[in-house]
Design a protein around this motif. Structure first.
Motif, PDB file in Angstrom:
ATOM      1  N   SER A  13       0.843  -1.214   0.000  1.00 42.60           N
ATOM      2  CA  SER A  13       0.000   0.000   0.000  1.00 42.60           C
ATOM      3  C   SER A  13       0.872   1.257   0.000  1.00 42.60           C
ATOM      4  O   SER A  13       0.513   2.263  -0.623  1.00 42.60           O
ATOM      5  CB  SER A  13      -1.003   0.006   1.151  1.00 42.60           C
ATOM      6  OG  SER A  13      -0.337  -0.144   2.368  1.00 42.60           O
ATOM      7  N   ALA A  14       2.037   1.227   0.654  1.00 39.91           N
ATOM      8  CA  ALA A  14       2.951   2.392   0.624  1.00 39.91           C
ATOM      9  C   ALA A  14       3.410   2.651  -0.808  1.00 39.91           C
ATOM     10  O   ALA A  14       3.424   3.801  -1.273  1.00 39.91           O
ATOM     11  CB  ALA A  14       4.152   2.138   1.532  1.00 39.91           C
ATOM     12  N   TYR A  15       3.759   1.584  -1.521  1.00 33.37           N
ATOM     13  CA  TYR A  15       4.184   1.745  -2.920  1.00 33.37           C
ATOM     14  C   TYR A  15       3.008   2.208  -3.784  1.00 33.37           C
ATOM     15  O   TYR A  15       3.168   3.068  -4.651  1.00 33.37           O
ATOM     16  CB  TYR A  15       4.795   0.442  -3.457  1.00 33.37           C
ATOM     17  CG  TYR A  15       6.273   0.323  -3.133  1.00 33.37           C
ATOM     18  CD1 TYR A  15       7.258   0.594  -4.074  1.00 33.37           C
ATOM     19  CD2 TYR A  15       6.691  -0.020  -1.853  1.00 33.37           C
ATOM     20  CE1 TYR A  15       8.605   0.521  -3.764  1.00 33.37           C
ATOM     21  CE2 TYR A  15       8.041  -0.097  -1.520  1.00 33.37           C
ATOM     22  CZ  TYR A  15       8.998   0.170  -2.482  1.00 33.37           C
ATOM     23  OH  TYR A  15      10.329   0.106  -2.169  1.00 33.37           O
ATOM     24  N   VAL A  17       0.227   3.928  -2.938  1.00 37.51           N
ATOM     25  CA  VAL A  17      -0.118   5.343  -2.690  1.00 37.51           C
ATOM     26  C   VAL A  17       0.916   6.259  -3.352  1.00 37.51           C
ATOM     27  O   VAL A  17       0.568   7.247  -4.014  1.00 37.51           O
ATOM     28  CB  VAL A  17      -0.185   5.619  -1.163  1.00 37.51           C
ATOM     29  CG1 VAL A  17      -0.251   7.111  -0.876  1.00 37.51           C
ATOM     30  CG2 VAL A  17      -1.364   4.919  -0.529  1.00 37.51           C
ATOM     31  N   SER A  18       2.198   5.914  -3.188  1.00 32.68           N
ATOM     32  CA  SER A  18       3.269   6.760  -3.749  1.00 32.68           C
ATOM     33  C   SER A  18       3.187   6.823  -5.270  1.00 32.68           C
ATOM     34  O   SER A  18       3.306   7.911  -5.862  1.00 32.68           O
ATOM     35  CB  SER A  18       4.641   6.242  -3.335  1.00 32.68           C
ATOM     36  OG  SER A  18       4.719   6.158  -1.949  1.00 32.68           O
ATOM     37  N   PHE A  19       2.985   5.669  -5.906  1.00 30.27           N
ATOM     38  CA  PHE A  19       2.920   5.654  -7.374  1.00 30.27           C
ATOM     39  C   PHE A  19       1.716   6.457  -7.878  1.00 30.27           C
ATOM     40  O   PHE A  19       1.821   7.180  -8.862  1.00 30.27           O
ATOM     41  CB  PHE A  19       2.885   4.224  -7.915  1.00 30.27           C
ATOM     42  CG  PHE A  19       4.220   3.516  -7.806  1.00 30.27           C
ATOM     43  CD1 PHE A  19       5.406   4.219  -7.858  1.00 30.27           C
ATOM     44  CD2 PHE A  19       4.284   2.149  -7.647  1.00 30.27           C
ATOM     45  CE1 PHE A  19       6.644   3.596  -7.750  1.00 30.27           C
ATOM     46  CE2 PHE A  19       5.512   1.498  -7.539  1.00 30.27           C
ATOM     47  CZ  PHE A  19       6.698   2.228  -7.590  1.00 30.27           C
ATOM     48  N   LEU A  21       0.258   9.014  -6.378  1.00 24.51           N
ATOM     49  CA  LEU A  21       0.516  10.454  -6.191  1.00 24.51           C
ATOM     50  C   LEU A  21       1.541  10.971  -7.199  1.00 24.51           C
ATOM     51  O   LEU A  21       1.385  12.061  -7.755  1.00 24.51           O
ATOM     52  CB  LEU A  21       0.982  10.725  -4.756  1.00 24.51           C
ATOM     53  CG  LEU A  21      -0.099  10.580  -3.678  1.00 24.51           C
ATOM     54  CD1 LEU A  21       0.497  10.680  -2.283  1.00 24.51           C
ATOM     55  CD2 LEU A  21      -1.180  11.640  -3.844  1.00 24.51           C
ATOM     56  N   LEU A  22       2.582  10.172  -7.466  1.00 21.61           N
ATOM     57  CA  LEU A  22       3.587  10.598  -8.452  1.00 21.61           C
ATOM     58  C   LEU A  22       2.964  10.676  -9.850  1.00 21.61           C
ATOM     59  O   LEU A  22       3.210  11.623 -10.600  1.00 21.61           O
ATOM     60  CB  LEU A  22       4.786   9.637  -8.463  1.00 21.61           C
ATOM     61  CG  LEU A  22       5.732   9.727  -7.257  1.00 21.61           C
ATOM     62  CD1 LEU A  22       6.824   8.668  -7.345  1.00 21.61           C
ATOM     63  CD2 LEU A  22       6.363  11.110  -7.144  1.00 21.61           C
ATOM     64  N   LEU A  24      -0.098  11.245 -10.520  1.00 22.12           N
ATOM     65  CA  LEU A  24      -1.016  12.389 -10.516  1.00 22.12           C
ATOM     66  C   LEU A  24      -0.280  13.693 -10.833  1.00 22.12           C
ATOM     67  O   LEU A  24      -0.714  14.468 -11.704  1.00 22.12           O
ATOM     68  CB  LEU A  24      -1.694  12.490  -9.143  1.00 22.12           C
ATOM     69  CG  LEU A  24      -2.736  13.579  -8.972  1.00 22.12           C
ATOM     70  CD1 LEU A  24      -4.025  13.181  -9.678  1.00 22.12           C
ATOM     71  CD2 LEU A  24      -3.018  13.838  -7.498  1.00 22.12           C
ATOM     72  N   ILE A  25       0.863  13.925 -10.183  1.00 17.94           N
ATOM     73  CA  ILE A  25       1.583  15.202 -10.412  1.00 17.94           C
ATOM     74  C   ILE A  25       2.203  15.213 -11.818  1.00 17.94           C
ATOM     75  O   ILE A  25       2.207  16.250 -12.485  1.00 17.94           O
ATOM     76  CB  ILE A  25       2.631  15.484  -9.292  1.00 17.94           C
ATOM     77  CG1 ILE A  25       3.242  16.890  -9.425  1.00 17.94           C
ATOM     78  CG2 ILE A  25       3.761  14.479  -9.264  1.00 17.94           C
ATOM     79  CD1 ILE A  25       2.353  17.991  -9.041  1.00 17.94           C
TER      80      ILE A  25
ATOM     81  N   LEU B  57      11.010   5.070  -0.627  1.00 20.92           N
ATOM     82  CA  LEU B  57      10.044   6.108  -1.004  1.00 20.92           C
ATOM     83  C   LEU B  57       9.971   7.190   0.065  1.00 20.92           C
ATOM     84  O   LEU B  57       9.903   8.374  -0.243  1.00 20.92           O
ATOM     85  CB  LEU B  57       8.650   5.489  -1.190  1.00 20.92           C
ATOM     86  CG  LEU B  57       8.522   4.511  -2.352  1.00 20.92           C
ATOM     87  CD1 LEU B  57       7.275   3.670  -2.207  1.00 20.92           C
ATOM     88  CD2 LEU B  57       8.520   5.252  -3.677  1.00 20.92           C
ATOM     89  N   ILE B 104       3.402  12.102   0.146  1.00 16.05           N
ATOM     90  CA  ILE B 104       4.003  10.764   0.054  1.00 16.05           C
ATOM     91  C   ILE B 104       4.752  10.448   1.347  1.00 16.05           C
ATOM     92  O   ILE B 104       4.623   9.348   1.899  1.00 16.05           O
ATOM     93  CB  ILE B 104       4.953  10.659  -1.171  1.00 16.05           C
ATOM     94  CG1 ILE B 104       4.159  10.762  -2.475  1.00 16.05           C
ATOM     95  CG2 ILE B 104       5.754   9.357  -1.148  1.00 16.05           C
ATOM     96  CD1 ILE B 104       5.001  10.807  -3.737  1.00 16.05           C
ATOM     97  N   ILE B 111       1.993   4.544   7.122  1.00 13.18           N
ATOM     98  CA  ILE B 111       1.845   3.120   6.786  1.00 13.18           C
ATOM     99  C   ILE B 111       2.973   2.303   7.432  1.00 13.18           C
ATOM    100  O   ILE B 111       2.760   1.182   7.880  1.00 13.18           O
ATOM    101  CB  ILE B 111       1.813   2.932   5.241  1.00 13.18           C
ATOM    102  CG1 ILE B 111       0.534   3.566   4.667  1.00 13.18           C
ATOM    103  CG2 ILE B 111       1.899   1.466   4.859  1.00 13.18           C
ATOM    104  CD1 ILE B 111       0.509   3.698   3.154  1.00 13.18           C
TER     105      ILE B 111
END
Lengths: 57, 242
Positions: A13-15, A17-19, A21-22, A24-25, B57, B104, B111
């Motif tokens: 889930s951390a990966y 969410v990060s992907f 958001l990245l 999106l920008i 990350l 992020i 998390i």
């Protein structure tokens, strides 16, 4: 796929969410860039056409 | 050649057009290799288990969140002192990228915190300062959107940037200032005992370089867009008054 054990939900889930958001920008930056460039080209073309018409009387 | 030459929008557009493809390819390469290396080819940590993979990350995004604000501070000060438009447009362009990096860092930290600390959130000095920094990013973006006169917006957002810098500094050095809270010290340190183990360090450095290059690429794209938008606004105004 590596064995993430009992923490797999947290790591994935951390990966995730990060992907998202990245992405999106990156997407919004490129979309606004393309839109502005198109609008600018359009108005510059109109201006050049008006100038040409004025020159030719 | 002086750095102030890039305050000329034409010069900036020409140079950034050359740089952009190289920086973008560099970012894609570093991020792909760093993240694949870190995720697939590094072992679990003896204490954190597989959650250590979140470091690739969390650390780069947190570093970027703070340093983007620092970059915005410098460019805003250049605007206040020398009134260079490209400079303040770069600050405006950087803010949404910084906000995303802060999101992020906050999300991946929460998390990671749940299985490791037993909580998603703690009102620890560093975490709280980071949350306030995120709110400053939102406030900065909202202020640009709310004001119609671009020069007034540039002046007021520069002041917001100056005030927000306090929280950017606190979120970086909170541990040194208060020596309390859940958040551990820096993952990257010149002190070998504090620094993260070599096996994690190499892909982590690659991810940090990837995040920096991604920021530069996005900053160039967004600043170019801001310069074009400014020109578009001027041409529309001229068309309307003609």
């Amino acid at each position: 796929m590596p064995d993430l054990g009992s923490y797999s939900v947290y790591v994935l889930s951390a990966y995730g969410v990060s992907f998202v958001l990245l992405a999106l920008i990156i997407f919004t930056s490129l979309r606004r860039s393309a839109k502005t460039l198109a609008e600018l080209s359009d108005i510059e073309a109109r201006r050049d056409a008006a100038r040409e018409a004025a020159k030719n009387g | 050649m002086s750095i102030w030459e890039y305050a000329n929008p034409v010069r900036f557009m020409r140079t950034s057009a050359v740089l952009l493809p190289w920086v973008s390819v560099g970012a894609a390469l570093c991020l792909s290799v760093g993240l694949i290396w870190g995720f697939f080819f590094t072992p679990d940590d003896y204490r954190q288990g597989s959650t250590v993979k979140i470091i690739y990350l969390h650390v780069p995004s947190a570093m970027m969140a703070i340093n983007i604000w620092a970059m915005m501070l410098v460019t805003s000060l250049i605007w206040v002192i020398r009134r260079h438009h490209v400079s303040v447009l770069a600050a405006k362009a950087a803010a949404p990228i910084g906000a995303i990096m802060t999101m992020i860092a906050l999300a991946t930290g929460a998390i990671w915190g749940q299985p490791m600390w037993g909580t998603w959130w703690e009102w620890d000095p560093r975490l709280t300062a980071f949350l306030i920094l995120f709110l400053f990013y939102l406030g900065y973006i909202a202020l640009w959107a709310a004001l119609e006169n671009p020069d007034t917006a540039a002046d007021l957002t520069s002041i917001v940037c100056l005030v927000g810098s306090v929280f950017a500094v606190i979120s970086r050095y909170a541990i040194n200032f208060w020596n309390q809270g859940l958040h551990q010290g820096a993952s990257l340190s010149l002190d070998a005992e504090e620094n993260v183990s070599d096996v994690f360090w190499q892909p982590l450095v690659l991810c940090i370089v990837g995040f920096i290059l991604l920021f530069v690429a996005l900053l160039l794209v967004r600043t170019r867009t801001e310069i074009r938008a400014r020109r578009l606004m001027a041409l529309k105004l001229r068309e309307r008054t003609a």
